[in-house]
Design an enzyme around this catalytic site. Structure first.
Site, PDB file in Angstrom:
ATOM      1  N   HIS A 103       0.951  -1.211   0.052  1.00 55.56           N
ATOM      2  CA  HIS A 103       0.007  -0.049   0.078  1.00 55.56           C
ATOM      3  C   HIS A 103       0.867   1.334   0.157  1.00 55.56           C
ATOM      4  CE1 HIS A 103      -3.807  -1.937   0.692  1.00 55.56           C
ATOM      5  NE2 HIS A 103      -3.299  -2.843   1.157  1.00 55.56           N
ATOM      6  N   ARG A 165      20.737  -6.623   4.345  1.00 60.75           N
ATOM      7  CA  ARG A 165      22.167  -5.948   3.980  1.00 60.75           C
ATOM      8  C   ARG A 165      23.032  -6.867   3.286  1.00 60.75           C
ATOM      9  NH1 ARG A 165      20.564  -0.815   4.086  1.00 60.75           N
ATOM     10  NH2 ARG A 165      19.745  -0.022   6.208  1.00 60.75           N
TER      11      ARG A 165
END
Length: 202
Positions: A103, A165
């Site tokens: 969204h 990461r």
């Protein structure tokens, strides 16, 4: 058909007996493994040969799904609000989420924001990882367990954490295995030596 063409052909009666007992024992499992991809094709997906769909939950327009040869999907979830392209010999473990829509934070109507996902050959998406809309996972890349991937992962890169990461580690570039051939019902046809060595990728 592919399994039959690449089947192990035992040189002795003793080995022949063992091989065919294994094939008969795994007959139901083999049929089930071959049936799910066939049903996916009927629903519009492009599915390569010897793909294992497991108990994956796939929602949306199946015509937006493309899966390459000898890829293995566990009990993962794929939301097809946009296209998902999965390469050859990919492994997506149980609990992984492939999400092509979210969204929009800037939309007052809280509307959908969607984008395609691409997963390269030999990539490995570990258990409970989440891949968000618009991400490309490179060839041979690894997404660690529970990682949340918001950005592209380079070829052979390894990402962990939330947000994911890149680690200093890289995966070997000399990848030559077939994850589906390590599955007992398929291995019963091609034999353990070939499944571990090359996965009869022809």
């Amino acid at each position: 058909m592919h399994l039959w063409r690449n089947r192990e052909k035992p040189g002795s009666f003793h080995r022949w007996s063992i091989v065919w007992l294994k094939r008969i024992y795994h007959l139901f499992a083999t049929s089930n493994l071959l049936l799910r991809p066939a049903l996916a094709r009927r629903r519009g997906a492009v599915v390569g040969r010897l793909v294992i769909l497991g108990s994956s939950r796939i929602q949306g327009d199946w015509s937006g799904l493309s899966i390459g040869d000898e890829t293995s999907l566990g009990r993962c979830e794929i939301a097809l609000h946009d296209k998902v392209s999965i390469g050859c010999r990919v492994v997506i473990n149980d609990g992984a989420l492939i999400l092509t829509a979210s969204h929009s934070l800037r939309d007052p109507a809280w509307g959908h924001k969607k984008a395609p996902i691409t997963i390269g050959d030999y990539a490995w998406i570990a258990s409970n990882a989440i891949v968000l809309p618009g991400v490309t996972i490179g060839r041979g890349a690894v997404v660690g367990a529970g990682a949340v991937v918001r950005e592209d992962v380079p070829d052979f890169g390894v990402v962990i954490g939330n947000p994911a990461r890149l680690t200093p580690n890289q995966r070997t570039r000399e990848l030559n295995y077939s994850p589906v051939m390590l599955n007992a019902p398929f291995e019963a046809w091609v034999g353990p030596a070939r499944s571990k060595a090359e996965g009869v990728h022809t």
